[in-house]
Design a protein around this motif. Structure first.
Motif, PDB file in Angstrom:
ATOM      1  N   VAL A   1      24.208  35.254  21.780  1.00  0.00           N
ATOM      2  CA  VAL A   1      24.635  36.265  20.792  1.00  0.00           C
ATOM      3  C   VAL A   1      23.565  36.469  19.729  1.00  0.00           C
ATOM      4  CG1 VAL A   1      26.312  36.758  18.972  1.00  0.00           C
ATOM      5  CG2 VAL A   1      27.087  35.917  21.189  1.00  0.00           C
ATOM      6  N   ARG A   2      22.947  35.372  19.255  1.00  0.00           N
ATOM      7  CA  ARG A   2      21.916  35.475  18.235  1.00  0.00           C
ATOM      8  C   ARG A   2      20.728  36.288  18.750  1.00  0.00           C
ATOM      9  NH1 ARG A   2      21.312  30.568  17.680  1.00  0.00           N
ATOM     10  NH2 ARG A   2      22.834  30.256  16.006  1.00  0.00           N
ATOM     11  N   ALA A   3      20.347  36.013  20.013  1.00  0.00           N
ATOM     12  CA  ALA A   3      19.223  36.776  20.571  1.00  0.00           C
ATOM     13  C   ALA A   3      19.572  38.256  20.684  1.00  0.00           C
ATOM     14  CB  ALA A   3      18.858  36.205  21.947  1.00  0.00           C
ATOM     15  N   THR A   4      20.816  38.540  21.169  1.00  0.00           N
ATOM     16  CA  THR A   4      21.233  39.949  21.285  1.00  0.00           C
ATOM     17  C   THR A   4      21.295  40.631  19.919  1.00  0.00           C
ATOM     18  OG1 THR A   4      22.550  39.347  23.224  1.00  0.00           O
ATOM     19  CG2 THR A   4      23.024  41.462  22.189  1.00  0.00           C
ATOM     20  N   MET A   5      21.863  39.939  18.924  1.00  0.00           N
ATOM     21  CA  MET A   5      21.959  40.494  17.578  1.00  0.00           C
ATOM     22  C   MET A   5      20.596  40.747  16.972  1.00  0.00           C
ATOM     23  SD  MET A   5      25.093  41.063  16.714  1.00  0.00           S
ATOM     24  CE  MET A   5      24.952  41.137  14.943  1.00  0.00           C
ATOM     25  N   GLU A   6      19.668  39.820  17.184  1.00  0.00           N
ATOM     26  CA  GLU A   6      18.326  40.012  16.633  1.00  0.00           C
ATOM     27  C   GLU A   6      17.658  41.231  17.253  1.00  0.00           C
ATOM     28  OE1 GLU A   6      16.319  36.396  17.317  1.00  0.00           O
ATOM     29  OE2 GLU A   6      17.300  35.300  15.663  1.00  0.00           O
ATOM     30  N   THR A   7      17.835  41.383  18.584  1.00  0.00           N
ATOM     31  CA  THR A   7      17.249  42.552  19.245  1.00  0.00           C
ATOM     32  C   THR A   7      17.865  43.850  18.709  1.00  0.00           C
ATOM     33  OG1 THR A   7      16.939  41.217  21.241  1.00  0.00           O
ATOM     34  CG2 THR A   7      16.809  43.606  21.478  1.00  0.00           C
TER      35      THR A   7
END
Length: 445
Positions: A128-134
């Protein structure tokens, strides 16, 4: 059969003994009854003492037996309680061991599940963190582009709007300044006119002309030119002429009118002194100026009454016109002045508004008199109109008859047309008839 207590047996024996003694007593001669009673009484007392002693000893023994039985019962209860306690303690210890084992098993299971859940949550949070950062990076880039575009658009619109508003504001300011300059010029002209008016009003003759002009304007506003006159000598044989006089219908056969004198007076000096004293709040000066104004009004009323009132050539009263409402109000404020002028000199005071109301009332009276004079002519006109209307009714009857004849003829023509239509309903149309009729229509056109 249950065993009876010792005390019971003693009571039964005592009762049997008493019965025996009673029988013996009944069987013995009467002479020895007293001696026997004494013996019986002594024996009864000894028996009672023995019985009481035996009862006491029996009760003591019974209590000792009860105490021993109670002590034995308590020992039995204590032994049973101790055994039950040992049994419960053993069961509780076994239950505690089972609970400890169950708690340990549950703790191990929960620890394993929490460890697996933590690892799963950590993986998901990382994803989720990676998706949110993107997505945030993309959103920031998009917002930055949109903000730049909006900033440029807003700057352009603000610049154009500011230039337009500033231009409009400067134009409005210039127009307002021009209007202010015009207003200042008008104020200067007005101030000059006020100064000229004050200079004119300082002259007695000019003030008289001002009052006469205002009175003439009021009369022109209400009356027709033939209903009043200016500079009229109301008293025969004298040359004194009133400013204006209203022509009222006379009662004589010669048709001579009855005049209502109206004279304008403007004692401006006394009024200005009164106003100046009121502005200075000088009560003695105010009272002195008010008395001077009252004396001037009384003098003018006496002069008008002596010069212009002469019944039956005039009305039995005249009107003193004061050209300003302020002066009229100050005169009305003097107690008893108006009543004294009417009673002593037959003079009625009037300001601009009051005189206008009086003139309107007189005008209504003139209209009523005119209607009364023209009533006979109206009746004659109505009679002629009645005759002409009767003739017009005859003409309308003739027109109605002729119109009815035309309508009857049209009804007959409509009937014949309906008959022809019914006769021609079954007739077949020839081929080419419509084209032929169309050519005839075009030729006619």
């Amino acid at each position: 059969m249950p065993e009876l207590p010792l005390a019971t047996w003693l009571l039964l024996g005592l009762a049997a003994l008493n019965v025996v003694l009673l029988v013996l007593l009944l069987s013995r001669p009467t002479s020895r009854a007293a001696e026997f009673d004494d013996l019986v009484r002594a024996h009864t007392e000894r028996t009672e003492r023995n019985l009481r002693q035996e009862l006491t000893d029996g009760a003591r023994g019974s209590r000792q037996e009860s105490a021993q039985a109670l002590a034995s019962f308590q020992r039995t209860l204590l032994a049973q309680g101790a055994e039950a306690t040992r049994t419960q303690n053993a069961q509780i210890d076994a239950l505690a061991q089972q609970l400890a084992l169950l708690q340990k098993s549950l703790a191990d299971t929960l620890a394993q599940q929490l460890m697996g859940l933590s690892e799963s949550n950590a993986r998901r949070l990382a994803e989720v963190r990676a998706t949110m950062e993107t997505q945030l990076a993309q959103l920031q880039a998009s917002n930055a582009g949109k903000l730049d575009e909006m900033r440029r658009t807003v700057d352009e619109k603000l610049q154009s709007t500011l230039e337009t508003r500033l231009g409009e504001s400067f134009r409005q300011v210039a127009e307002r300044l021009e209007q202010v300059y015009k207003g200042l010029g008008e104020m200067q002209t007005l101030a000059q006119g006020v100064g000229d008016l004050k200079h004119l009003l300082s002259n007695v003759k000019t003030r008289g002309m001002f009052g006469e002009a205002q009175l003439a304007a009021l009369l022109e506003q209400v009356f027709a030119p033939e209903q009043y006159a200016a500079q009229v000598a109301t008293r025969p044989g004298q040359r004194h002429a009133v400013d204006f006089a209203v022509r009222l219908p006379g009662r004589g056969d010669d048709g001579a009118p009855v005049w209502l004198p109206i004279d304008a007076k403007f004692p401006n000096e006394d009024y200005e002194r009164l106003l100046d004293a009121q502005q200075r709040a000088d009560a003695p000066a105010v009272e002195q100026a008010a008395r001077a104004l009252e004396g001037r009004i009384r003098l003018e009323a006496r002069s008008i009454s002596d010069k212009y009132v002469e019944p039956p050539h005039t009305t039995d009263f005249a009107i003193l016109f004061l050209p300003t409402e302020g002066l009229y109000a100050e005169v009305l404020r003097r107690p008893g002045l108006v009543e004294a002028l009417q009673r002593e000199h037959r003079i009625t005071l009037a300001g601009p508004t009051t005189l206008l109301a009086m003139l309107n009332a007189l005008q209504m009276g003139f209209r009523t008199l005119a209607l009364e004079k023209r009533s006979s002519e109206v009746w004659q006109v109505l009679g002629a109109v009645k005759s002409e209307f009767q003739k017009f009714g005859g003409v309308l009857a003739d027109v109605r008859r002729q119109t009815q004849t035309v309508l009857n003829t049209l009804d007959k023509a409509q009937t014949r047309s309906n008959v022809l239509t019914r006769r021609l309903r079954d007739v077949e149309a020839l081929p080419g008839t419509q084209a032929l009729l169309a050519e005839d229509d075009e030729a006619d056109a």
